[in-house]
Write an enzyme that holds these catalytic residues in place. Structure first.
Site, mmCIF file in Angstrom:
data_model
loop_
_atom_site.group_PDB
_atom_site.id
_atom_site.type_symbol
_atom_site.label_atom_id
_atom_site.label_comp_id
_atom_site.label_asym_id
_atom_site.label_seq_id
_atom_site.Cartn_x
_atom_site.Cartn_y
_atom_site.Cartn_z
ATOM 1 N N HIS A 148 0.788 -1.237 0.000
ATOM 2 C CA HIS A 148 0.000 0.000 0.000
ATOM 3 C C HIS A 148 0.816 1.282 0.000
ATOM 4 C CE1 HIS A 148 0.498 0.114 4.456
ATOM 5 N NE2 HIS A 148 0.285 1.410 4.295
ATOM 6 N N GLU A 201 3.463 5.390 -3.298
ATOM 7 C CA GLU A 201 3.621 6.709 -2.692
ATOM 8 C C GLU A 201 5.079 6.966 -2.281
ATOM 9 O OE1 GLU A 201 0.979 8.678 -2.304
ATOM 10 O OE2 GLU A 201 1.600 10.221 -0.876
ATOM 11 N N ASP A 202 5.718 5.972 -1.709
ATOM 12 C CA ASP A 202 7.000 6.228 -1.041
ATOM 13 C C ASP A 202 8.220 5.594 -1.695
ATOM 14 O OD1 ASP A 202 5.538 7.580 0.810
ATOM 15 O OD2 ASP A 202 5.443 5.933 2.252
ATOM 16 N N ASP A 212 -22.520 4.486 35.192
ATOM 17 C CA ASP A 212 -22.375 3.259 34.399
ATOM 18 C C ASP A 212 -21.019 3.223 33.715
ATOM 19 O OD1 ASP A 212 -23.249 5.437 33.015
ATOM 20 O OD2 ASP A 212 -24.516 4.320 31.632
HETATM 21 MN MN MN Z 1 0.942 3.176 5.389
#
Ligand code: MN
Length: 695
Positions: free
Chosen positions: A72, A76-77, A260
């Site tokens: 995932h 992106e990275d 409660d």
């Molecule tokens: Mn992540």
């Protein structure tokens, strides 16, 4: 961190048909791609996607989801691309990874651009496949569990705020209460550290004073049910500090007043046992009216099923009890995700599967409010969300174009748009936007909205703004013509006209501005005589009749019985000099057409009358079409030509606006064909005009 073989074994445990080699390849791929990247904890980066994949195995999700979790963050990275992932892991995984990557855009947005509700809608709309959202939630879950490693307090608080405002409500929306509770608790610890410390401290104190009260009450409940022959599991817990805190805030009460703080869960074997257990507990302890809910016969929209009640255990203590079957419990904790995994026997078939379940749940519900809440997910399917290059989010209807986007950002941006880039690529302005697109509008100060945009924009805002601009522009153009005509009229007056006379004229005519005056002249709402009278009262009477250039010309045609009504046809606009013919139909007046008019073909059933122009005729309306270069002053130039040739503009319409030309159709009052021809020639000679013809 989960080892490679552990992860694979977990998947194989609930899905023996899973492709082991593919799972191994994904594990190795993420380790290689993230390489030496490190987490704030000092762990290698790839430990994060591996843990997220581990969370997905707890939900017994399918192999594609596990692989998506592993990959995932690679797009992106790292240097990984969606294309490469598609080649190695197939189109489904590529689509899911792309979806999670797009969802991650949210984290690059600045604080000021976040409207929490907007973002929740964004995330739902982007999650065309529920699995994308599940991976994103697990991603956030793991980041929250490791949040304390981040050194910057500001950053920790930002992430916690985001989790509280966006991800926890999303988890709730899809029924993942376990995720919701843990996210809230971890976020609460960061956001309200003092309150968190106080409440956890108080809870610990109660535990040490009163001993294992939770356990003893649980045992009492279990015994009461066992006596009635029910085999159940009972577990008790203190409510977590965040829900106590929220109750204190909502009810404006102190910790002592919260009675409660304990909740018990009774798990039965059958649905019947749930109702039996309920009856036994209500007889054993007093129930609190208004707190009983039957979510077994009427499940919540996200599939949640259970009986809820609250009992008075002793004077100062109230306890909550949830009663459900074991199977219901497992499904409840992971909401739609579990519902879905069960249904498909661990082999979900993508969007179709979860949508079908959602529909089933919708149909099963009687609660209109919940229905609304959950159908929102479907409603977002006709919205798209697009970003400015700086990350501001805009919600638009499906089919919206860069022009709609530009007008949504700012009216001036829309007005000055000349081009657009979507995700860095130049595109035509009519290109429909996709979800998650980054849209850059290229603008030019000298540009203006184009009439042709109305053909493709979908938002009311863009449509209204374009219409307004076009109207203003046309009005300015007609006023420019009016000014030319005005200057010509003024020359014929006996006295000079100054500012005062003009001001007085506006008052007499009840017009607001000079512009309005010129517009009225240009659009033939005022004739020459009215203009003169307004400027210099009495002046029109002194002017000899024959110097009127255009008003109400007499038209006479030879060949008709005297008194017979006739009209000049609007299709061909015959002017004196044209050869003409009359068409007479029973009960109607005579239509006068030019002899080469195409419409004559429709006249076979009419009487044809041979006509000619009478010498007394001193004019008619002719129509011309002129294509002007699109630059300032060309329209005024054309108006000047009309004025110089003493032709009155009856009507002017812009019919086409395509760079670099504007096309106009103009109805002109002219004396005869020669007059009209001279005007067309003068237009053709002008540098402002690309082409001119009579039509
Ligand atoms: Mn992540």
């Amino acid at each position: 961190m989960l080892r490679q073989y552990e992860l694979v074994e977990r998947v194989l445990a609930y899905d023996p048909d899973a492709d082991e080699a593919m799972l191994n390849r994904a594990y190795v791929y993420t380790v290689q791609k993230h390489g030496t990247q490190k987490r704030a904890s000092g762990d290698p980066y790839f430990s994060h996607p591996v843990e997220v994949a581990g969370l997905m195995t707890e939900l017994k999700l399918d192999q594609d989801t596990i692989i998506t979790a592993l990959l995932h963050d690679t797009v992106e990275d790292t240097l990984a691309t969606v294309d490469e992932i598609e080649r190695l892991f197939g189109p489904d995984v590529a689509r899911l990874v792309d979806g999670v990557t797009k969802l991650s855009k949210i984290e690059t947005m600045s604080e000021s651009e976040r409207a929490a509700e907007n973002l929740r809608k964004f995330l739902l709309a982007m999650s065309e496949d529920l699995r994308v959202l599940l991976v994103k939630l697990a991603d956030r879950m793991h980041n929250m569990r490791t949040l304390h490693y981040i050194k910057s307090e500001e950053k920790r608080r930002r992430i916690a705020r985001e989790t509280m405002d966006i991800y926890a409500p999303l988890a709730e929306r899809v029924g993942m209460y376990e995720y919701m509770r843990e996210m809230q608790l971890l976020a609460f610890e960061q956001l309200e550290p003092e309150a968190y410390a106080t409440i956890t401290g108080r809870l610990a104190a109660i535990r040490s004073e009163e001993g294992a009260q939770v356990d003893s009450i649980a045992l009492e409940i279990k015994q009461a049910l066992a006596e009635a022959g029910l085999r159940v599991e009972v577990s008790g817990r203190e409510k977590h500090p965040y829900s106590i805190w929220r109750k204190m805030a909502e009810r404006h009460v102190s910790f002592e007043q919260i009675t409660d703080i304990m909740a018990f869960r009774v798990l039965t074997e059958t649905e019947d046992d749930c109702y039996k257990a309920l009856g036994i507990l209500h007889r054993a302890w007093q129930m609190i009216p208004g707190r009983f809910k039957d979510y077994i016969s009427t499940p919540k929209m996200n599939g949640y099923r259970s009986l809820h009640t609250a009992l008075i255990y002793s004077n100062a203590m109230r306890v909550e009890v949830q009663i459900k079957t074991r199977e219901m419990h497992e499904r409840n904790e992971f909401g739609l995700a579990a519902h879905w995994a069960y249904k498909q026997g661990g082999k979900p078939d993508g969007q179709v599967g979860w949508l079908r379940d959602l529909i089933e749940i919708l149909e099963a519900s009687n609660d209109p409010e919940e229905l609304l809440e959950n159908t929102k997910m479907a409603i977002y399917q006709d919205r798209i969300f697009a970003f400015t290059p700086k990350g501001a989010l805009f919600q638009l209807p499906k089919g919206a174009t860069p022009i709609d986007f530009a007008f949504a950002v700012h009216t001036n941006l829309g007005a000055q748009a000349v081009g657009a880039k979507i995700n860095g690529r130049h595109v035509p302005l009519r290109t429909p936007l996709g979800n998650g697109d980054v849209v850059e509008i290229i603008k030019s100060r000298n540009s203006e909205p184009q009439l042709s945009w109305l053909g493709f924009v979908v938002t009311g805002k863009a449509r209204a703004a374009i219409r307004r601009f076009v109207r203003q522009k046309e009005r300015a153009e007609v006023a420019a013509i009016g000014r030319k005509l005005y200057e010509e009229i003024v020359e014929r007056l006996p006295t000079k006209v100054g500012k005062k006379a003009l001001g007085d004229a506006l008052k007499r005519l009840k017009l607001g501005s000079e512009e309005d005056f010129m517009f009225a002249i240009g659009s033939a709402k005022l004739d020459d005589r009215q203009v003169m009278e307004a400027l210099v009262p009495g002046s029109a009477a002194n002017i000899p009749e024959e110097s009127w250039p255009s008003q109400k010309r007499a038209i006479a045609v030879r060949g008709l019985t005297p008194g017979m009504a006739f009209k000049l046809a609007a299709c061909c606009h015959p002017v004196p000099g044209d050869r003409i013919v009359g068409l007479r139909r029973p009960g109607k007046g005579v239509e006068v057409h030019a002899i080469d008019c195409m419409k004559l073909a429709d006249g076979v059933d009419a009487d044809w009358i041979d006509l000619s122009w009478d010498a007394r005729t001193d004019g008619a309306v002719g129509r011309i079409r002129a294509e002007l270069y699109n630059r300032p002053g060309t329209l005024a130039e054309m108006a000047g030509i009309f004025a110089k040739n003493h032709a009155n503009v009856v009507n002017l319409e812009m019919t086409q606006r395509e760079n670099p030309f504007h096309t106009y159709e103009v109805d002109l009052e002219v004396r005869d064909l020669a007059h009209l021809t001279r005007i067309v020639s003068a237009l053709r000679a002008s540098e402002a005009v690309a082409q001119a013809e009579r039509i």
